[in-house]
Design an enzyme around this catalytic site. Structure first.
Site, PDB file in Angstrom:
ATOM      1  N   ASP A  67       1.257   8.375   5.793  1.00  0.00           N
ATOM      2  CA  ASP A  67       0.457   9.702   5.529  1.00  0.00           C
ATOM      3  C   ASP A  67      -0.633   9.917   6.575  1.00  0.00           C
ATOM      4  O   ASP A  67      -0.877   9.319   7.433  1.00  0.00           O
ATOM      5  CB  ASP A  67      -0.112   9.323   4.051  1.00  0.00           C
ATOM      6  N   HIS A 139      -1.187   2.852  -6.117  1.00  0.00           N
ATOM      7  CA  HIS A 139      -0.636   3.647  -5.217  1.00  0.00           C
ATOM      8  C   HIS A 139       0.012   3.016  -4.007  1.00  0.00           C
ATOM      9  O   HIS A 139      -0.244   2.087  -3.485  1.00  0.00           O
ATOM     10  CB  HIS A 139      -1.346   4.926  -4.870  1.00  0.00           C
ATOM     11  N   GLU A 144      -0.024   8.727  -5.809  1.00  0.00           N
ATOM     12  CA  GLU A 144      -1.024   8.235  -6.876  1.00  0.00           C
ATOM     13  C   GLU A 144      -0.406   8.120  -8.401  1.00  0.00           C
ATOM     14  O   GLU A 144       0.641   8.631  -8.546  1.00  0.00           O
ATOM     15  CB  GLU A 144      -2.448   9.316  -6.967  1.00  0.00           C
TER      16      GLU A 144
END
Ligand code: GLP
Length: 247
Positions: A67, A139, A144
């Site tokens: 990410d 998470h 999430e």
């Protein structure tokens, strides 16, 4: 899927580093799924030491990060690009630049960037070992609570809890980006093997939920029950009170 208490973060980090190292020595063209965050700092430090001591050729290794924050340039000190440079790629500068993949958080079109990244992971993958941390809310990546199992790389909104937790890396909470480009749960699950690490009291609640054995979209890490090759290592502080002993 068993949660294993390795006692302290040092030993757990060393274990994960050895597994990354072993993977590369078994196959110099290995594909590593990399994570960021405080949890991973010692993993990379140990990994770099092993690479240096053994003079390992990593030129054909390919890396895929989970990410990146939206809006941060690659040189921003809190961007995950910058983190990876600092903890790994500058420390052992023999990786091939084109083989290093991190989503671009300040791309002009973020949806396009997410699609490009997903297609790239699917085409060049599968990842041999994915290392994972876990958020205080359960998470993985930036997926999430409530994230669909089918999710792929996309732009996600961060929850208040994540923004608060990650504000420790920024000067003020206002500076924490509110969105990220993150691999989805289905992207993460496409890895052949997954090693999740969790250290410290703040992760105990998430790990206790993960120990429940009940898959729950509100605790995204519980999707890992469906993966055939997952290991979870925690330190004493993150270990659930009941580690499954029948006493
Ligand atoms: C961040 C990252 C996750 C990371 C988690 C834990 O928000 N997106 O990939 O695993 O939160 O971070 P830390 O290790 O700093 O506690």
């Amino acid at each position: 899927m068993k949660i294993i208490n390795l006692g302290n973060r040092h030993d757990a980090s060393f274990y994960a580093a050895c597994e990354l190292f072993n993977q590369i020595t078994r196959n110099p063209k290995s594909k590593l799924g990399l994570a960021t965050g405080g949890t991973m700092v010692d993993v990379y430090a140990n990994f770099v030491n092993l690479l240096k001591m053994n003079d390992v050729d990593v030129s054909n290794v390919e890396t895929f990060n989970l990410d990146e924050y939206v809006g941060l340039s690659q040189t921003h000190p809190e961007s995950y690009h910058h983190y990876m440079q600092k903890v790994l790629f500058e420390q052992y500068p023999y990786f091939t630049a084109n083989n290093i993949h991190v989503p671009i958080g300040d791309a002009a079109d973020l949806d396009d960037e997410a699609k490009r990244y997903e297609a790239m992971v699917r085409e060049r993958g599968p990842v041999d070992i994915q290392i994972l941390g876990i958020g205080e809310n359960g998470h993985i990546g930036f997926n999430e609570p409530g994230t669909s199992k089918e999710s792929e790389t996309r732009v996600v909104d961060l929850t208040e809890s994540t923004i608060r937790a990650n504000s420790r890396y920024f000067d003020t909470e206002e500076e924490v980006p509110k969105q990220a480009v993150s691999m989805g749960l289905s992207t993460i699950m496409s890895a052949k093997r997954i090693i999740l690490l969790a250290f410290g009291e703040k992760k105990k609640d998430a790990i206790t939920k993960l120990a429940s054995g009940i898959e729950d979209a509100d605790v995204p890490a519980t999707i890992l029950y469906e993966h055939p090759n997952v290991e979870i290592y925690v330190d004493e502080a993150a270990a659930p009170d009941d580690m499954g002993r029948e006493d």
